[in-house]
Design a protein around this motif. Sequence first.
Motif, PDB file in Angstrom:
ATOM      1  N   GLN A 193       0.833  -1.213   0.000  1.00  0.00           N
ATOM      2  CA  GLN A 193       0.000   0.000   0.000  1.00  0.00           C
ATOM      3  C   GLN A 193       0.858   1.250   0.000  1.00  0.00           C
ATOM      4  O   GLN A 193       0.660   2.168  -0.812  1.00  0.00           O
ATOM      5  N   ARG A 194       1.812   1.293   0.923  1.00  0.00           N
ATOM      6  CA  ARG A 194       2.670   2.468   1.062  1.00  0.00           C
ATOM      7  C   ARG A 194       3.531   2.666  -0.186  1.00  0.00           C
ATOM      8  O   ARG A 194       3.722   3.786  -0.648  1.00  0.00           O
TER       9      ARG A 194
ATOM     10  N   GLU B 199       1.464   4.216  -2.970  1.00  0.00           N
ATOM     11  CA  GLU B 199       1.204   5.625  -2.673  1.00  0.00           C
ATOM     12  C   GLU B 199       2.414   6.485  -3.025  1.00  0.00           C
ATOM     13  O   GLU B 199       2.287   7.543  -3.663  1.00  0.00           O
TER      14      GLU B 199
END
Length: 467
Positions: free
Chosen positions: A51-52, A55
């Motif tokens: 996820q990070r 992003e």
Amino acid sequence: MPDIKNIRILLHMFCILPFITYMQAANTNELHVYQIDIRQDINSTTWIYTQRGFELAQKSDADCVLINMNTYGGEVKYADSIRTKILNAGLPVYVFIDNNAASAGALISIACDKIYMRPGATIGATTVVNQTGEAMPDKYQSYMRATMRATAEAQGKDTIVNGKDTTYRWRRDPLIAEAMVDSRTVVPGLIDSTRTLTFTAEEAAKYGYCDGIVENTDELIQHCLGHSEYTLQQYKPTGYDKIKGFLTSSILQSLLIMLIIGAIYFELQTPGVGFPLAVAVLAALLYFAPLHIDGLAAYWEILLFFIGLLLIGIEVFAIPGFGITGITGIILVILGLTLSLIDNVAFDFRQVETGGIGKALLTVMSGLVLGVVLIVYLCSKIGSHGLFRRIALETSMDKQDGYMSVPEADKNIVGQKGQAVTILRPAGKIKIGSTYYDAMSEGAFIEAGTPVVVTRYEMGQMYVKPC
């Protein structure tokens, strides 16, 4: 009159200048690759990293994401979340399989736009198994088969024109993806119905599950993607990402719920505020804090949990029996714990991924069941052996050693009538004649002022019931 030769030179310069500018821009427009490593079991930490990483890739205006993979698999729940993230990424995602993409790793790889493998690497074997390595029941395999097929189908079809005939062929055959899950799936000319499918790099390339065999990521970018000039930016997890990944593990969350329920039960069994309550508060903080910081657990969801605990406490201490208050409290506790795991907005579940509610409820119910098991186990073990001998009194106090018992009430008091001086829930005080006694209710709570009768007197304890 202007010189014709000079005019021609100027016209040539105007024609050539845009081309020179374009070539200069092309030379400075290097491919920006953002790399995310998946080189461990697929779990909550891997999901946090992914996820990070996506992003940061979008914030840095990366042209593509490259996943460097070497994994034997992991939890399907998080593999499915990563798969969904890749399919909805909005930019090209490539995977380089550096030796292994087994089980959950194969699912993630098939979701990528292109698959590249090192010589000798393997991909496949996605049968759902439990922690001991045994295959799970068919309902789990059925879901995984459909997920693998859908992921392969998401890559679309190629249009093949042969003269006047036009045919369409899957870029990644969904039946092959299913055969990686179920040994009963037959792919004509490839595998029979006795083996679960796993590809080598050469086999994967032959059947459309590998787009190139390369030694490393540099060769992948230069030869396969066609960019000799590129910048490679790699995701580096922070300490917070690691802690957050650990705390959001479904196994740890179940254990924290177990500690919350078990510690609250033991706190209710002991007077005052003690160690069990401290354990319950700490477990609740560890459960809710990362979820709240991540934006999953809203204030009102956490409030539901504590209101539920309050209602359960009122049911235990203030209301005789167990009724609507206690049941409502239990429902609110389960609701608060479950909703904190789901990315909903005021009961709007449209953005929650498929199966998200079921997964969250399974995590919570697993923790509750483990909590009940812990309570039963500890209750049976306290005072018997090991650590719990330290918190139970086992020493006998014999008369010959100088111990003296306190005076007991006359056992003939059984059958006499009196009046409850305080609320018995279930313990309290009663008055018989002019004498006050400590007594225990036989059944439901007894309000102060209620006439009572002594039913029995055992082990120094007086038992009463309403007249």
